[in-house]
Design a protein around this motif. Structure first.
Motif, short mmCIF file in Angstrom:
data_model
loop_
_atom_site.label_atom_id
_atom_site.label_comp_id
_atom_site.label_asym_id
_atom_site.label_seq_id
_atom_site.Cartn_x
_atom_site.Cartn_y
_atom_site.Cartn_z
N THR A 1 1.31 81.79 -7.19
CA THR A 1 2.18 81.10 -8.13
C THR A 1 1.64 79.70 -8.41
OG1 THR A 1 3.59 80.20 -6.40
CG2 THR A 1 4.20 82.36 -7.29
N THR A 2 2.17 79.05 -9.42
CA THR A 2 1.73 77.70 -9.78
C THR A 2 2.03 76.72 -8.65
OG1 THR A 2 2.05 78.18 -12.12
CG2 THR A 2 1.98 75.87 -11.51
N SER A 3 3.21 76.84 -8.04
CA SER A 3 3.56 75.91 -6.95
C SER A 3 2.63 76.11 -5.74
CB SER A 3 5.02 76.09 -6.53
OG SER A 3 5.25 77.41 -6.12
N GLU B 1 -2.20 69.55 -11.54
CA GLU B 1 -2.42 70.27 -12.81
C GLU B 1 -2.90 71.70 -12.60
OE1 GLU B 1 -4.56 68.14 -15.76
OE2 GLU B 1 -3.59 66.25 -15.26
N ARG C 1 -0.80 74.53 -6.62
CA ARG C 1 -0.78 73.06 -6.56
C ARG C 1 -0.76 72.57 -5.11
NH1 ARG C 1 3.37 71.98 -11.60
NH2 ARG C 1 1.82 72.45 -13.20
N VAL D 1 -2.87 75.64 -12.01
CA VAL D 1 -2.01 76.68 -12.56
C VAL D 1 -2.24 77.96 -11.78
CG1 VAL D 1 -1.45 78.00 -14.65
CG2 VAL D 1 -2.17 75.63 -14.85
N GLY D 2 -1.19 78.69 -11.53
CA GLY D 2 -1.29 79.94 -10.80
C GLY D 2 -1.87 81.05 -11.67
N ASP D 3 -2.09 82.20 -11.04
CA ASP D 3 -2.68 83.32 -11.77
C ASP D 3 -1.72 84.50 -11.93
OD1 ASP D 3 -2.61 84.18 -9.18
OD2 ASP D 3 -4.74 84.67 -9.03
#
Length: 155
Positions: free
Chosen positions: A20-22, A32, A25, A34-36
């Motif tokens: 995930t994005t979190s 900045e 990060r 970004v997850g996949d």
């Protein structure tokens, strides 16, 4: 390529099989990042529409353009029946015995007579000396056994 289904499945990977994005990060320490993760429904919908549009619509459009150009070219074809009849008449004059062959040395005379008769078979070949020589060389290479040119080879 042919492996678009693999890309479609990769775009459709959802949590917990993705990052995930979190998580990205936190792991990378970059705000900045970004997850996949993807969305299976949108992925399948996008690639199915893309495939059908490309395969059915664009392919048919391409074939339609090819066919239109083919028929346009056919209707504007330079040679008419009168040109072929002119060629036959001039050939008969140069081949009075009707052997279907003329000497390679009569080729220029044939082309000049065709040109004088406004026949594109002669006019195109006499456009310049280099073109005439190229056509003559090509005819001689195809007919290497003797110094005679056949009716059908010259056309």
């Amino acid at each position: 390529g042919e492996d678009w289904q693999t890309v479609m499945h990769d775009c459709g990977i959802e949590y917990p099989s993705c990052t995930t994005t979190s998580e990205a990060r936190e792991f990378l320490g970059d705000e900045e990042a970004v997850g996949d993760c993807g969305n299976r429904v949108w992925s399948y919908l996008f690639f199915d529409i893309f495939y059908n549009l490309g395969n059915n619509v664009l392919l048919n459009l391409f074939v339609a353009v090819l066919l239109e150009n083919f028929f346009t070219l056919q209707s504007n074809f330079v040679l008419a029946e009168t040109h072929l009849e002119s060629y036959q008449k001039i050939w008969r004059d140069l081949d009075p015995l009707g052997k279907g062959k003329i000497s390679v040395w009569k080729f220029r005379e044939l082309i000049e007579k065709l040109h004088a008769d406004n026949n594109p078979l002669g006019s195109c070949t006499l456009a310049n000396e280099i073109k005439f020589r190229c056509v003559r060389i090509e005819l001689l290479q195809d007919n290497s056994q003797d110094d005679e040119l056949e009716f059908s080879d010259v056309v």
